[in-house]
Design an enzyme around this catalytic site. Structure first.
Site, short mmCIF file in Angstrom:
data_model
loop_
_atom_site.label_atom_id
_atom_site.label_comp_id
_atom_site.label_asym_id
_atom_site.label_seq_id
_atom_site.Cartn_x
_atom_site.Cartn_y
_atom_site.Cartn_z
N ASP A 335 0.82 -1.20 0.00
CA ASP A 335 0.00 0.00 0.00
C ASP A 335 0.87 1.27 0.00
OD1 ASP A 335 -2.74 1.17 0.42
OD2 ASP A 335 -1.81 1.89 2.27
N GLU A 364 1.67 -0.02 -4.94
CA GLU A 364 0.64 0.95 -5.31
C GLU A 364 1.28 2.33 -5.45
OE1 GLU A 364 -3.54 2.85 -3.59
OE2 GLU A 364 -1.82 2.50 -2.27
#
Length: 621
Positions: A335, A364
């Site tokens: 993330d 990400e």
């Protein structure tokens, strides 16, 4: 002979003895917890840094009852509730429950530290690639397989009637639907984070309060390991959604920081809204811009971790290795990749892939410039200060091109333009491609009821380069809503009291079954034909009078031709540009309509409005 004290002195002496006894008791060393809670023999990461939790740990000594476990260093920190101990685990050490002894001020305490044998049988740490299709699901909203863990003491927030609360989805619910997912044709499951999130409105999982514990509302650590095992039995893989950047405000660290620099800022004083992503590569960036974007808090409930602290850096690396080894996970989705310290992340990736060379990690990086995203992929053409080691990145530029087309704002030319910039990537086939995810309005919402466009976007996603990812319930055309909460709607049939089950044909509406059949057919075609996974992509440009996208996937096992009509009317597709590769005559098998065509290349093919064709070339090259 001991002389008796005068009676008048005795109260003072007794008080002194009581105070002395209390002082000794207060100084007694206490050891409450060790993280990681265990390790394994035969790991390349064989020197483990134990984080000790307790009291009177500053200046402590430590040893194991078995001297084969070598204490290489003991690190005290100003906070006496913590200490760090470096332990070397020698090759060939027998698996056993070993005892750690910690001593301070003449007092000692003990705690077990198990060393296990590594599990080496069966599929483990397989990685994921363009041969896979990733299915992303939000566990709380997918399926409730165990109602007993819905509402637990000390872990409140369960209210299925309120959109932002817990709805009861859990690991057992996912296990119950593994056969459905395998039949659908996906190969890999990416679960939004499932670690303990003991805070309000944290059903999404991105505010962890215990990094070694599955949230009890999802199940147990053992349940998670069982999910991985059951998935592997069905040929499915599991991706761990991991967060190095931040934790939840209710994590125990936040009331008793191990070191003052454990987080960036403090609960009372921290930076917010410093999304200065481009500062990493911007040649004109103001001084300190990159540092600001590394150290801000996304929201007040998500403290930003400082990975430049060496003890925290070791903790995060070991925690990830622990979950990989404990469960047999196949890969990781990381993330908010640009926001932690980048040199730490390079070390983190290297440690994981050194231990598990077949695994994969995707980062990400939410930006729409391919050149920006490309700098994070390993062996980048752009980064010269250090090697990122990261194999895969998420393809937000392609996602936005597909979404713009779904909205009716963009053209298929936008998809072509994005893919034409693949020269910036070192391995474009390793990009994770998608239309939507848990943070973006759903594809069907963007399409505003245009099912043909939705099917076209799904066709491109599942037949072009990269590793495609589908958001849960995309296969039934779930619409969701504008907000994060609305788009993460419950899967129909996954929860007690649901009036129908979209996991079954009978429980789906006619429209849902139409989209489901198309999605499943595309997934199985991708699985059946290597060209759709591994074939060389050759695509053809469009001018502003032509909104038909045509491309080839060329592979030694057989070539595939894909045609997409983005015009608002029937279109005669010119195939003459394909002649240098395919010759003058084409023998085509229509894989969607199961019919044969035999034509001269200058005849072209007529596509209806919203039409899609996928052809297997029978004549070969």
């Amino acid at each position: 002979m001991m002389r008796s004290l005068p009676f008048s002195v005795r109260p003072f002496a007794l008080l002194f003895l009581m105070m002395f006894s209390l002082a000794l008791h207060a100084q007694a060393v206490r050891l409450d917890k060790v993280e990681p809670p265990n390790w394994w023999t035969g790991m390349q990461w064989s020197e483990v840094q134990l984080m000790l939790y307790g009291d009177q740990l500053s200046g402590c000594t430590a040893r194991f009852t078995d001297e084969r476990l070598e204490i290489r260093a003991i690190h005290s920190v100003p906070n006496t509730h913590y200490a760090f101990v470096d332990v070397f685990i020698p090759e060939g050490l027998p698996p056993d429950d070993y005892t750690l002894i910690v001593e301070n001020n003449g007092n000692e305490t003990r705690i077990d530290f198990p060393i296990y044998e590594r599990e080496r049988s069966g599929p483990r740490h397989q990685g994921f690639s363009q041969d896979d299709v990733v299915y992303l699901l939000t566990p709380d909203r997918f399926a409730n397989g165990d109602q007993k863990n819905d509402d637990l003491p000390g872990l409140a927030d369960f209210n299925p009637e309120e959109a932002g609360k817990r709805h009861g989805g859990d690991l057992q619910g996912i296990i119950d639907q593994l056969d459905f997912l395998a039949d659908l044709g996906v190969t890999t499951l990416w679960l939004n984070p499932i670690l303990e999130n003991n805070g309000p409105n944290s059903y999404h999982g991105y505010a962890a309060t215990d990094l070694y514990k599955i949230d009890a509302r999802f199940g147990s650590n053992e349940d998670y390991r069982r999910l991985v095992e059951e998935a592997h039995k069905r040929g499915l893989k599991i991706i761990f959604d991991h967060v190095n950047n931040h934790i939840g405000i209710n994590h125990a660290w936040m009331t008793d920081l191990p070191r003052p620099d454990w987080v960036n800022g403090s609960k009372a004083d921290h930076l917010t809204d410093k999304h200065y992503l481009l500062s990493i590569t911007d040649p004109y960036a103001a001084p300190n811009s990159e540092q600001l974007q590394k150290s801000f808090w996304f929201v007040d409930d998500m403290p930003d971790l400082n990975q430049r602290n060496p003890f925290l850096a070791n903790y995060l690396i070991q925690n990830t290795l622990w979950w990989m080894e404990y469960t047999g996970l196949d890969g990781i989705r990381e993330d908010t990749y640009p926001y932690p310290d980048q040199e730490f992340l390079a070390d983190w990736v290297k440690a994981i892939l050194t231990e598990y060379p077949n695994a994969n990690i995707v980062g990400e990086i939410w930006a729409l410039q391919p050149s920006y995203i490309a700098q994070f992929q390993k062996e980048s053409h752009f980064r010269r200060d250090f090697e990122t080691n990261l194999p895969s990145v998420m393809d937000f530029p392609l996602s936005e091109a597909l979404r713009s087309y779904l909205r009716g704002e963009g053209r298929l030319r936008d998809v072509y333009d994005v893919l034409a910039q693949d020269f910036v990537y070192t391995a474009p086939d390793q990009l994770l491609t998608f239309i939507d995810n848990h943070d973006m309005t759903r594809a069907a919402y963007e399409a505003k009821g245009d099912t043909d466009r939705l099917k076209q976007a799904l066709t491109i996603l599942l037949t072009t380069r990269g590793i495609p990812q589908l958001l849960y319930a995309t296969e039934i055309g779930m619409v969701g809503g504008e907000s994060h909460i609305e788009l993460r709607a419950d899967y129909p049939g996954g929860f007690p009291g649901d009036r129908r089950s979209a996991f079954t044909e009978a429980g789906r509406t006619e429209l849902e079954n139409d989209i489901f059949r198309t999605t499943r057919q595309l997934l199985h075609l991708r699985k059946q034909y290597p060209a759709l996974r591994q074939g060389r992509l050759v695509h053809y440009p469009m001018n502003w009078n032509n909104n038909v996208y045509k491309y080839l996937r060329l592979h030694e096992s057989g070539d595939i031709l894909v045609l997409i009509n983005g015009d608002d009317a029937e279109k005669k597709v010119d195939l003459s540009e394909l002649e240098p590769l395919l010759g003058n005559r084409l023998q085509l098998q229509d894989l969607l309509q199961d019919r044969q065509l035999n034509l001269s290349i200058d005849e072209g093919i007529t596509l209806e409005k919203g039409g899609v064709r996928i052809f297997l070339l029978r004549n070969g090259r």
